[in-house]
Design a protein around this motif. Structure first.
Motif, PDB file in Angstrom:
ATOM      1  N   SER A  75       0.836  -1.195   0.000  1.00 16.85           N
ATOM      2  CA  SER A  75       0.000   0.000   0.000  1.00 16.85           C
ATOM      3  C   SER A  75       0.876   1.252   0.000  1.00 16.85           C
ATOM      4  CB  SER A  75      -0.917   0.001   1.226  1.00 16.85           C
ATOM      5  OG  SER A  75      -1.665   1.188   1.287  1.00 16.85           O
ATOM      6  N   VAL A  76       0.587   2.174  -0.924  1.00 15.40           N
ATOM      7  CA  VAL A  76       1.339   3.420  -1.025  1.00 15.40           C
ATOM      8  C   VAL A  76       0.354   4.578  -0.919  1.00 15.40           C
ATOM      9  CG1 VAL A  76       2.902   4.814  -2.422  1.00 15.40           C
ATOM     10  CG2 VAL A  76       3.032   2.321  -2.529  1.00 15.40           C
TER      11      VAL A  76
ATOM     12  N   SER B 161       9.527  -1.635  -5.060  1.00 11.95           N
ATOM     13  CA  SER B 161       8.287  -1.020  -4.582  1.00 11.95           C
ATOM     14  C   SER B 161       8.474  -0.399  -3.201  1.00 11.95           C
ATOM     15  CB  SER B 161       7.162  -2.051  -4.551  1.00 11.95           C
ATOM     16  OG  SER B 161       6.820  -2.470  -5.857  1.00 11.95           O
ATOM     17  N   GLU B 162       9.272  -1.043  -2.349  1.00  9.41           N
ATOM     18  CA  GLU B 162       9.544  -0.482  -1.017  1.00  9.41           C
ATOM     19  C   GLU B 162      10.256   0.868  -1.141  1.00  9.41           C
ATOM     20  OE1 GLU B 162       8.942  -1.155   2.089  1.00  9.41           O
ATOM     21  OE2 GLU B 162       8.048  -3.159   2.040  1.00  9.41           O
ATOM     22  N   ILE B 163      11.220   0.948  -2.056  1.00  4.47           N
ATOM     23  CA  ILE B 163      11.943   2.214  -2.234  1.00  4.47           C
ATOM     24  C   ILE B 163      11.022   3.257  -2.850  1.00  4.47           C
ATOM     25  CG2 ILE B 163      13.942   3.332  -3.292  1.00  4.47           C
ATOM     26  CD1 ILE B 163      15.315   0.565  -3.303  1.00  4.47           C
ATOM     27  N   THR B 164      10.202   2.847  -3.818  1.00  8.04           N
ATOM     28  CA  THR B 164       9.231   3.762  -4.430  1.00  8.04           C
ATOM     29  C   THR B 164       8.289   4.324  -3.369  1.00  8.04           C
ATOM     30  OG1 THR B 164       9.301   2.615  -6.553  1.00  8.04           O
ATOM     31  CG2 THR B 164       7.348   3.941  -6.097  1.00  8.04           C
ATOM     32  N   LYS B 165       7.789   3.456  -2.511  1.00  7.49           N
ATOM     33  CA  LYS B 165       6.902   3.875  -1.415  1.00  7.49           C
ATOM     34  C   LYS B 165       7.604   4.914  -0.535  1.00  7.49           C
ATOM     35  CE  LYS B 165       4.792   1.844   2.774  1.00  7.49           C
ATOM     36  NZ  LYS B 165       3.386   2.279   2.660  1.00  7.49           N
ATOM     37  N   ALA B 166       8.888   4.680  -0.242  1.00 11.16           N
ATOM     38  CA  ALA B 166       9.634   5.614   0.601  1.00 11.16           C
ATOM     39  C   ALA B 166       9.815   6.967  -0.086  1.00 11.16           C
ATOM     40  CB  ALA B 166      10.996   5.023   0.963  1.00 11.16           C
ATOM     41  N   VAL B 167      10.061   6.963  -1.388  1.00 10.72           N
ATOM     42  CA  VAL B 167      10.203   8.232  -2.124  1.00 10.72           C
ATOM     43  C   VAL B 167       8.912   9.034  -2.023  1.00 10.72           C
ATOM     44  CG1 VAL B 167      10.474   9.274  -4.404  1.00 10.72           C
ATOM     45  CG2 VAL B 167      11.967   7.391  -3.706  1.00 10.72           C
TER      46      VAL B 167
ATOM     47  N   ALA C  72       3.477  16.614  -5.348  1.00  9.78           N
ATOM     48  CA  ALA C  72       2.438  15.890  -6.076  1.00  9.78           C
ATOM     49  C   ALA C  72       3.127  14.850  -6.942  1.00  9.78           C
ATOM     50  CB  ALA C  72       1.604  16.840  -6.937  1.00  9.78           C
ATOM     51  N   ILE C  73       2.428  13.791  -7.243  1.00  7.19           N
ATOM     52  CA  ILE C  73       2.976  12.703  -8.052  1.00  7.19           C
ATOM     53  C   ILE C  73       2.331  12.728  -9.428  1.00  7.19           C
ATOM     54  CG2 ILE C  73       3.397  10.222  -8.182  1.00  7.19           C
ATOM     55  CD1 ILE C  73       4.666  11.596  -5.747  1.00  7.19           C
ATOM     56  N   LEU C  74       3.166  12.841 -10.460  1.00 12.57           N
ATOM     57  CA  LEU C  74       2.662  12.834 -11.828  1.00 12.57           C
ATOM     58  C   LEU C  74       2.664  11.440 -12.428  1.00 12.57           C
ATOM     59  CD1 LEU C  74       4.328  15.999 -13.404  1.00 12.57           C
ATOM     60  CD2 LEU C  74       2.125  15.793 -12.248  1.00 12.57           C
ATOM     61  N   PHE C  75       3.667  10.642 -12.038  1.00 11.49           N
ATOM     62  CA  PHE C  75       3.828   9.347 -12.696  1.00 11.49           C
ATOM     63  C   PHE C  75       4.612   8.399 -11.793  1.00 11.49           C
ATOM     64  CE2 PHE C  75       6.401   6.414 -15.215  1.00 11.49           C
ATOM     65  CZ  PHE C  75       5.468   5.864 -16.081  1.00 11.49           C
ATOM     66  N   VAL C  76       4.152   7.159 -11.739  1.00 13.14           N
ATOM     67  CA  VAL C  76       4.876   6.103 -11.026  1.00 13.14           C
ATOM     68  C   VAL C  76       4.782   4.842 -11.859  1.00 13.14           C
ATOM     69  CG1 VAL C  76       5.067   4.721  -8.927  1.00 13.14           C
ATOM     70  CG2 VAL C  76       4.237   7.058  -8.779  1.00 13.14           C
TER      71      VAL C  76
END
Length: 354
Positions: free
Chosen positions: A189-190, A206-212, A225-229
């Motif tokens: 979950s992010v 995914s863990e690192i992405t979640k942390a970012v 804000a997040i434009l793209f993941v």
């Protein structure tokens, strides 16, 4: 009469060092390598433990030998401790290291590692220029190498020592690295800056992405804000075309897209951040940075409002050591295990993130 500690094999000493100092521990390389195992083994061999008034010097380690290790009576162990410090003193057989290893033992293994984390002490009652031995293992640390301490009791003792001795930052870093390296389950979950929750496949990337998204963005951006993941097997997790177009950016789903595109809406002119997540490979190197600059240019986004970030789990892991020399100048590196710090590879242009 001095009672010397029980002795484990050299191999068992190193195995325990790796358990005491798991991935994420500051200075872990110095604390768990062969030279560290040799230093701890010899300290235990001669009884250089806090409160025993026996002290270890680098010479004890580099002049040690397999032949000496086989001599395990208290008399033989104590005799070596004093004999090796005399002129020409050495162990029988082939010594473990060349005399030139003195500095790495003293500086890297002892001063910069074991002493720093509280596993060893350094006596303060002799001059810094003195050649007298000055190091000893901290009592609680030495007890972790008791041959009779095994199984769950050993695990519990290690945990208790870590909690008592390692600082909060070190413990937090170990916990984060353990969680990232051991991530499992059906999904992750992010939570995005706007409060929306998304699901990602489990795994280190995914863990690192979640942390970012959850840690880096609110720490280093005013209004993130997040434009793209993207993620493996699902290249587009989130894509906000309306927000992107409102700041003059056109996103096209192609090979040049980074793992994450963030935007800080707080500045008068928004700051665009291209981020790459590195679990094993794939940092923002010079070639990748140029491709992302072209992407921003093509979208009409001014480069003075663009930043480039490579995100890792921890700087002690092989993924960082493998890629650090290829990181692009003018970019940043961030480690989820040390979230309050940001590494800048300055190219002489004023930073756009800090």
């Amino acid at each position: 009469m001095t009672t010397l500690p029980g002795l484990l094999s050299w191999e068992s000493v190193q195995e325990r060092l790796k358990a005491i100092f798991p991935e994420g521990t500051p200075h872990r390389g110095y604390l768990t390598r062969d030279l560290a195992a040799s230093t701890v083994f010899v300290a235990l061999y001669i009884g250089a433990v806090e409160g025993m008034d026996v002290w270890l010097g680098p010479k004890h380690v580099y002049r040690f030998s397999d032949d000496q290790a086989a001599m395990v009576s208290d008399d033989e162990r104590l005799a070596y401790s004093s004999k090796v410090m005399k002129a020409g003193g050495r162990a029988p057989g082939t010594q473990w290291y060349q005399d030139t290893t003195r500095e790495p033992i003293r500086d890297e293994t002892l001063r910069e590692a074991l002493v720093v984390v509280g596993a060893a002490i350094e006596r303060q009652d002799i001059a810094t220029t003195s050649s007298k031995p000055r190091y000893a293992l901290q009592t609680g640390f030495a007890e972790l190498f008791d041959p009779n301490l095994v199984g769950e009791k050993l695990h519990a003792a290690i945990g208790a020592w870590q909690s008592k001795t390692l600082n909060k930052g070190a413990l937090a870093r170990i916990a984060i690295v353990r969680r990232g390296a051991g991530s499992a389950g059906d999904s992750l979950s992010v939570t995005f800056p706007n409060g929306e929750t998304r699901r990602m496949k489990p795994g280190l990337s995914s863990e690192i992405t979640k942390a970012v998204i959850e840690v880096f963005a609110p720490r280093f951006m005013g209004e993130p804000a997040i434009l793209f993941v993207s993620e493996s097997g699902n290249k587009v997790v989130s894509r906000d075309d309306d927000l992107a177009k409102s700041i003059g950016l056109t996103i096209k789903a192609d090979k040049d897209l980074p793992d994450i595109i963030l935007v800080d809406l707080a500045p008068e002119h928004p700051l665009l951040v291209f981020a790459e997540v590195v679990a094993t490979d794939g940092p923002i190197n010079a070639r990748r940075k140029k491709a992302l600059e072209d992407l921003a240019n093509d979208a009409g986004f001014p480069l003075e409002h663009v930043a480039f970030l490579t995100a890792y789990l921890d700087r002690s892991r092989p993924s960082f050591k493998k890629t650090v020399d290829s990181l692009a100048w003018g970019s940043f590196a961030w480690f989820s295990a040390e979230p309050d710090h940001l590494m800048e590879l300055s190219d002489g242009v004023r930073s756009r993130l800090i």
